[in-house]
Design an enzyme around this catalytic site. Structure first.
Site, PDB file in Angstrom:
ATOM      1  N   GLY A  12      -0.892  -2.817   6.969  1.00 37.75           N
ATOM      2  CA  GLY A  12      -0.707  -3.800   5.911  1.00 37.75           C
ATOM      3  C   GLY A  12      -1.729  -4.918   5.973  1.00 37.75           C
ATOM      4  N   ALA A  13      -2.951  -4.593   6.359  1.00 37.84           N
ATOM      5  CA  ALA A  13      -3.988  -5.616   6.482  1.00 37.84           C
ATOM      6  C   ALA A  13      -4.421  -6.164   5.128  1.00 37.84           C
ATOM      7  CB  ALA A  13      -5.202  -5.041   7.219  1.00 37.84           C
ATOM      8  N   SER A  14      -4.031  -5.504   4.043  1.00 38.91           N
ATOM      9  CA  SER A  14      -4.421  -5.982   2.711  1.00 38.91           C
ATOM     10  C   SER A  14      -3.515  -7.092   2.211  1.00 38.91           C
ATOM     11  CB  SER A  14      -4.404  -4.824   1.703  1.00 38.91           C
ATOM     12  OG  SER A  14      -3.098  -4.276   1.594  1.00 38.91           O
ATOM     13  N   GLY A  15      -2.369  -7.292   2.843  1.00 45.04           N
ATOM     14  CA  GLY A  15      -1.480  -8.370   2.445  1.00 45.04           C
ATOM     15  C   GLY A  15      -1.931  -9.704   3.008  1.00 45.04           C
ATOM     16  N   ILE A  19      -0.312 -11.945   4.822  1.00 44.08           N
ATOM     17  CA  ILE A  19       0.043 -12.117   6.229  1.00 44.08           C
ATOM     18  C   ILE A  19      -0.773 -11.170   7.101  1.00 44.08           C
ATOM     19  CG2 ILE A  19       1.892 -11.848   7.931  1.00 44.08           C
ATOM     20  CD1 ILE A  19       3.842 -12.888   5.835  1.00 44.08           C
ATOM     21  N   GLY A  20      -0.909  -9.918   6.673  1.00 49.43           N
ATOM     22  CA  GLY A  20      -1.700  -8.963   7.441  1.00 49.43           C
ATOM     23  C   GLY A  20      -3.145  -9.403   7.604  1.00 49.43           C
ATOM     24  N   SER A  77      11.878 -10.591   8.908  1.00 47.83           N
ATOM     25  CA  SER A  77      12.206 -11.645   7.948  1.00 47.83           C
ATOM     26  C   SER A  77      13.494 -12.325   8.388  1.00 47.83           C
ATOM     27  CB  SER A  77      12.399 -11.050   6.548  1.00 47.83           C
ATOM     28  OG  SER A  77      12.997 -11.997   5.674  1.00 47.83           O
ATOM     29  N   TYR A 134      16.595  -4.687   1.315  1.00 48.37           N
ATOM     30  CA  TYR A 134      15.514  -5.294   2.090  1.00 48.37           C
ATOM     31  C   TYR A 134      16.072  -5.995   3.317  1.00 48.37           C
ATOM     32  CZ  TYR A 134      11.614  -8.495   3.156  1.00 48.37           C
ATOM     33  OH  TYR A 134      10.621  -9.193   3.776  1.00 48.37           O
TER      34      TYR A 134
END
Length: 241
Positions: free
Chosen positions: A8-11, A13-14, A136, A149
């Site tokens: 998830g490096a595209s987010g 936080i990532g 979360s 979620y």
């Protein structure tokens, strides 16, 4: 030199996690599925900033189990893995579809577990392997309109407590970070009044910045965190305490 895999490096936080880990000397595999251009730009910038380290772009659709083995086979060294991929569904439970439930479970739980099955031997090689889930506060306190979620985030934290006991003798620590409200693209559609109302409920009076979550991740990846395992580090500005 340690090598980390950031799912998830595209987010937002990532991406912040990638910058923080790179600054701390990590070489990285930066994962994406949809946002290729963002990760290509990220990796290009990291290569310019830290030319002595290695940075790779890797892709995996986390809903395709058949692709996991090939994905893992391209990773020659993995000393840490951070699971920052994820999404939510805003709806009352009767309105959540079975497919949405399956996708939430697959991306937040099943695929990470399948990846860890194949990555465990690599993580154990250095004697200081790191596994971190970006969970979360809803995993602990729950959120109406986000029941599924909340459930999968709670499952991540339960897994962390259990798996940490299995791999402690391998030198692998397993932890979670539970952010509260974070200033990311996910909430850019909120109105000003909605953001102000949320901030008023947070003791610190504002949302977290992605870099503040990344700082917590950096600590858990550090040598100094070798005695910290099976825990969830809450980064929520006092919210929901």
């Amino acid at each position: 030199m340690p090598y980390g895999l950031v799912m998830g490096a595209s987010g937002d936080i990532g991406q912040a996690i990638c910058y923080a880990m790179a600054a701390d000397g990590w070489s990285l595999y930066c994962h994406y599925h949809h946002n290729q251009e963002k990760v290509l730009s990220l990796v290009s910038d990291l290569r310019q900033r830290y030319p002595q380290q290695d940075f790779f772009v890797v892709s995996l659709n986390m809903l395709e189990e058949s692709a996991i083995s090939d994905f893992v086979n391209q990773l020659f060294q993995v000393d840490g893995v951070i699971f920052a991929s994820g999404f939510t569904v805003y709806n009352l439970l009767p309105e959540v579809t079975s497919q949405q439930m399956d996708s939430l479970w697959q991306i937040h739980m099943k695929t990470p577990l399948l990846l860890l099955q194949q990555l465990q031997a690599k993580l154990a090689q250095s004697g200081r392997g790191r596994v971190i889930f970006i969970s979360s506060v809803y995993g602990q306190h729950g959120s109406s309109m986000e029941t599924v979620y909340s459930a999968v985030k709670g499952a991540q934290e339960a897994f962390v407590r259990a798996y940490s006991k299995e791999v402690v003798t391998l030198g692998i620590t397993v932890n979670a970070i539970a952010p509260g409200a974070v200033n990311t693209q996910m909430n850019q559609n909120w109105s000003t009044s909605e953001k102000e109302s949320l901030a008023a409920d947070i003791p610190l009076g504002r949302m977290a910045e992605p870099l503040e979550v990344a700082a917590a991740c950096n600590y858990l990846c550090s040598k100094e965190a070798s005695y910290t395992t099976g825990t969830t580090l809450v980064v929520a500005g006092g919210w929901m305490n």
